[in-house]
Scaffold this motif. Structure first.
Motif, PDB file in Angstrom:
ATOM      1  N   UNK A 107      -7.241   0.313  -0.933  1.00 53.69           N
ATOM      2  CA  UNK A 107      -5.838  -0.189  -1.120  1.00 53.69           C
ATOM      3  C   UNK A 107      -5.758  -1.215  -2.329  1.00 53.69           C
ATOM      4  N   UNK A 108      -4.833  -0.623  -3.210  1.00 57.02           N
ATOM      5  CA  UNK A 108      -4.641  -1.647  -4.417  1.00 57.02           C
ATOM      6  C   UNK A 108      -3.411  -2.425  -4.695  1.00 57.02           C
ATOM      7  N   UNK A 109      -2.362  -2.310  -3.967  1.00 57.16           N
ATOM      8  CA  UNK A 109      -1.467  -3.006  -3.493  1.00 57.16           C
ATOM      9  C   UNK A 109      -0.734  -2.933  -2.451  1.00 57.16           C
ATOM     10  N   UNK A 110       0.056  -3.897  -2.006  1.00 54.91           N
ATOM     11  CA  UNK A 110       1.029  -3.890  -1.042  1.00 54.91           C
ATOM     12  C   UNK A 110       2.108  -4.715  -0.951  1.00 54.91           C
ATOM     13  N   UNK A 111       3.251  -4.311  -1.903  1.00 53.67           N
ATOM     14  CA  UNK A 111       4.360  -5.324  -2.007  1.00 53.67           C
ATOM     15  C   UNK A 111       5.180  -5.508  -0.806  1.00 53.67           C
ATOM     16  N   UNK A 112       5.517  -6.740  -0.571  1.00 56.87           N
ATOM     17  CA  UNK A 112       6.231  -6.883   0.864  1.00 56.87           C
ATOM     18  C   UNK A 112       5.441  -7.213   1.928  1.00 56.87           C
ATOM     19  N   UNK A 113       4.067  -7.171   1.736  1.00 61.42           N
ATOM     20  CA  UNK A 113       3.182  -7.569   2.779  1.00 61.42           C
ATOM     21  C   UNK A 113       1.803  -8.053   2.146  1.00 61.42           C
ATOM     22  N   UNK A 114       0.980  -8.783   3.198  1.00 57.09           N
ATOM     23  CA  UNK A 114      -0.244  -9.341   2.742  1.00 57.09           C
ATOM     24  C   UNK A 114      -1.313  -8.659   4.014  1.00 57.09           C
ATOM     25  N   UNK A 115      -2.683  -8.640   3.178  1.00 57.25           N
ATOM     26  CA  UNK A 115      -3.530  -8.337   4.137  1.00 57.25           C
ATOM     27  C   UNK A 115      -3.838  -9.610   5.292  1.00 57.25           C
ATOM     28  N   UNK A 116      -3.887  -8.962   6.647  1.00 58.33           N
ATOM     29  CA  UNK A 116      -4.227 -10.159   7.546  1.00 58.33           C
ATOM     30  C   UNK A 116      -5.552 -10.777   7.124  1.00 58.33           C
ATOM     31  N   UNK A 117      -6.469 -10.056   6.911  1.00 60.11           N
ATOM     32  CA  UNK A 117      -7.950 -10.600   6.876  1.00 60.11           C
ATOM     33  C   UNK A 117      -7.919 -11.602   5.545  1.00 60.11           C
ATOM     34  N   UNK A 118      -6.794 -11.694   4.757  1.00 61.45           N
ATOM     35  CA  UNK A 118      -6.953 -12.639   3.865  1.00 61.45           C
ATOM     36  C   UNK A 118      -7.699 -12.075   2.538  1.00 61.45           C
ATOM     37  N   UNK A 119      -8.161 -10.688   2.395  1.00 60.07           N
ATOM     38  CA  UNK A 119      -8.814 -10.274   1.299  1.00 60.07           C
ATOM     39  C   UNK A 119      -7.960 -10.111   0.039  1.00 60.07           C
ATOM     40  N   UNK A 120      -8.595 -10.002  -1.133  1.00 57.28           N
ATOM     41  CA  UNK A 120      -7.818  -9.716  -2.386  1.00 57.28           C
ATOM     42  C   UNK A 120      -7.918  -8.270  -2.513  1.00 57.28           C
ATOM     43  N   UNK A 121      -6.802  -7.640  -3.252  1.00 52.17           N
ATOM     44  CA  UNK A 121      -6.868  -6.430  -3.754  1.00 52.17           C
ATOM     45  C   UNK A 121      -7.765  -6.216  -4.964  1.00 52.17           C
ATOM     46  N   UNK A 122      -8.425  -5.193  -5.308  1.00 52.65           N
ATOM     47  CA  UNK A 122      -8.482  -3.848  -4.335  1.00 52.65           C
ATOM     48  C   UNK A 122      -9.319  -4.079  -3.078  1.00 52.65           C
TER      49      UNK A 122
END
Length: 672
Positions: A107-122
């Motif tokens: 996953x490279x980007x997810x506009x409108x959301x964040x990863x629950x695990x708090x990781x950075x993209x990608x």
């Protein structure tokens, strides 16, 4: 044309129009229907959903470089949209969507959301899927309360990434999607080609309990951060940030805290800490400048989307402008709660200004997202998104027996992680009385990026060469000659390319000093090769056999505490007057590291069968200031010529050690 014929034609024409008008359906003021495209963002499948409608739509994909004939190895760039729509009668707080990716997706980007695990993209999500939470819209209102305003009841997530191994015409879809919220149950989603959707409804069994639960329960973690709103105004509010270290083996030094504003907020003032950059230009040339046209931005502290905040030094604790905040101004040190619970907390306050559409409402407050915290020679932390919890309580500043509640509170939980792509920052070497060679720190234990350009090439993967004991006292560049001479003397093989250094700022030597029937002793020496001091340092020892920790009889120069709940871990820190680990010094071009040393005495009552030379006398894990240090992969071998220390030698050794410590303490008192 005569008048009679004209009137006849006129009546016929009027009658035709009247009859046509009567054929049209009559519409009253309450019968108007919106056009089909008025709420065109609502899927047709959601019309009959009474709960939360979730969907995943694959928009398209294309081949990426390099283009391969092997379909399994070919990578594809994909774009998808995920939606979370509240179609029920209750507000959905802190929604979390699980997407079960299964095609080695990155996953490279997810506009409108964040990863629950708090990781950075990608980030790789193709093995276990991923959890997405709301960024600008963490809570979903109801259509009843908002007149079906899709901007408040629906979250749209635009996803982009890379996937592998699915050759057209097959459609690469996730295994499943589901809403992960207490009180909701999701059926198996319906799959239609490139679309997947489900209607999640409230679980009847948990309905009663869920309706009473207004806030999420506070979570446990290594580091807890509270974002408490204390005062609110239409266009700004005051917040307090509290960082608390809850891991007895954790620690932060010179912490830097950062987050991401998601709705154009900016920091007007701050007390108890400072921002690394004082810059108002993003406000002046951005939406804030357009809204606050007559605002004096010269007094604004920071307008960055991702500000970096640091603790103040101790001399600012009584500063009337930026100090006078309890638990502030400690130069960024969060100690272990075992050392001092009061020193395990840090607090600062800030005034935050908002912009439209949030500037007209006191209740439009959204905490910043994507929290990050870091320090020097500290473990890495991964922070979860903010969760709204019950408002915090604090003692009344007036001194009366009352508690003051915050207006709103969010908790950010950060846990210690050990990334595979980062080396440690400290290392351990092993030595023993029964072997003349020391096993040094592992090659590139702390990375090989510090190697000077003038140095010759070295083997990053070679095993570190054995050294004489005294070689551990000198910098690595001075050890090469000693290592080669020692190899020739002991007939050790010398590799064609010498191994790289460990490059560690802190190294610790564990030396087994004696082994006899009733017990054994070890000496631990801490070397600081950095140019900065480590105040209130601590170390932690863990052995493979937990029973060894019970056998500690004495620790002569450090304060030691046994932690039975942590596999009989030994927690050690400096005695009063020796709490600072001195930095590296240059004495007549000779680098002398800061050093602290202690002897530990163990008995064998609980483990008489232990074998020191087989590795039982060496720690399996060693921490310095919360950072797990690199441990050698081999132990000093027992040689046939080694002489065992007798009990008489053991007692004589400790008598001499006690005399040395006695004179050392007396000399320190005289100097003070």
């Amino acid at each position: 044309m005569t008048i009679s014929r004209f009137l006849l034609l006129l009546f016929v024409t009027l009658g035709f129009h009247l009859s046509k008008a009567q054929d049209q359906p009559q519409q009253g003021p309450d019968d108007t229907q919106p056009a089909a495209t008025e709420w065109e963002g609502i899927p047709l499948e959601a019309e009959d959903c009474n709960g939360v409608f979730i969907s995943y739509d694959l928009l398209g994909r294309r081949k990426e470089f390099p283009k391969l004939k092997n379909a399994t190895a070919q990578s594809w760039a994909f774009n998808a949209t995920a939606k979370v729509l509240n179609t029920g009668t209750q507000v959905v707080k802190a929604w979390k969507l699980y997407v079960g990716f299964q095609h080695d997706e990155i996953l490279v980007s997810a506009s409108g959301a964040h990863l629950f695990e708090g990781e950075d993209f990608p980030v790789h999500v193709g093995k276990n899927g991923t959890y997405l939470v709301g960024a600008a819209l963490p809570d979903l209102q109801t259509a009843i309360n908002t007149a079906q305003d899709l901007n408040q009841i629906q979250a749209i997530l635009n996803l982009a990434g890379t996937q592998f191994g699915v050759k057209p015409p097959a459609v690469p879809m996730p295994k499943t999607i589901k809403l992960v919220i207490d009180g909701y149950a999701c059926p198996q989603p319906t799959l239609k080609q490139s679309s997947m959707y489900a209607c999640c409804k409230r679980d009847a069994k948990s309905k009663a309990g869920a309706s009473k639960k207004k806030y999420q329960a506070r979570q446990k973690g290594d580091l807890s951060i509270m974002y408490d709103v204390l005062q609110v105004y239409p266009n700004n509010y005051f917040a307090q940030v509290t960082m608390e270290n809850r891991n007895p083996l954790g620690r932060l030094d010179r912490w830097n805290l950062t987050w991401e504003w998601t709705r154009g907020e900016f920091i007007y003032s701050i007390k108890g800490a400072f921002t690394r950059h004082v810059d108002a230009s993003p406000c002046i040339f951005g939406p804030a400048g357009e809204y606050y046209k007559d605002f004096d931005f010269s007094k604004v502290i920071n307008c960055q989307k991702n500000p970096v905040i640091s603790d103040l030094p101790p001399d600012k604790v009584d500063d009337p402008e930026i100090g006078k905040i309890p638990f502030c101004c400690r130069n960024g040190s969060l100690l272990s709660p075992l050392m001092d619970p009061n020193q395990a907390k840090s607090v600062f306050t800030l005034q935050v200004f908002k912009i439209p559409p949030d500037s007209s409402s006191r209740t439009s407050i959204y905490p910043p997202q994507r929290w990050r915290v870091s320090g020097i020679l500290n473990p890495d932390y991964k922070c979860n998104p903010p969760m709204q919890v019950e408002p915090s309580r604090s003692p009344d500043a007036r001194g009366v027996e009352a508690s003051v509640m915050a207006l709103a509170s969010w908790q950010i939980v950060c846990n210690i992680t050990k990334p595979t792509n980062r080396h440690t920052r400290c290392c351990v070497s092993f030595s023993a009385f029964y072997n003349e060679s020391a096993v040094p720190c592992n090659t590139c234990a702390c990375g090989c990026h510090r190697r000077p350009p003038s140095a010759k090439k070295c083997n990053r993967f070679g095993r570190a060469m054995l050294l004489p004991w005294d070689a551990l006292l000198v910098p690595f560049r001075n050890r090469t000659v000693k290592a080669l001479a020692w190899a020739r003397l002991k007939h050790f093989p010398v590799p064609n390319m010498l191994p790289c250094p460990d490059n560690c700022g802190v190294s610790i030597n564990w030396h087994v000093a004696s082994d006899f029937k009733g017990g054994w002793t070890a000496r631990m020496t801490i070397f600081n090769w950095e140019t900065v001091s480590f105040p209130y340092w601590f170390t932690v020892l863990q052995f493979k056999n937990s029973s060894f920790g019970v056998g500690v009889e004495n620790v002569y120069s450090f304060n030691a505490t046994i932690l039975p709940r942590l596999n009989h871990t030994i927690f050690m820190q400096g005695m009063p007057g020796l709490t600072h680990l001195a930095p590296l010094e240059n004495r007549t071009n000779l680098k002398v590291p800061g050093k602290q040393q202690s002897v530990l005495a163990f008995n064998k009552k609980s483990a008489p069968q232990m074998r020191i030379a087989k590795g039982d006398g060496f720690p399996s894990k060693l921490y310095f200031n919360g950072e797990e240090c690199s441990i050698p992969t081999q132990f000093p071998l027992h040689t046939a010529s080694a002489n065992h220390h007798t009990l008489f030698e053991h007692l004589l050794y400790h008598i001499l050690l006690a005399l040395v410590l006695h004179f050392t303490i007396n000399n320190n008192q005289i100097l003070q």
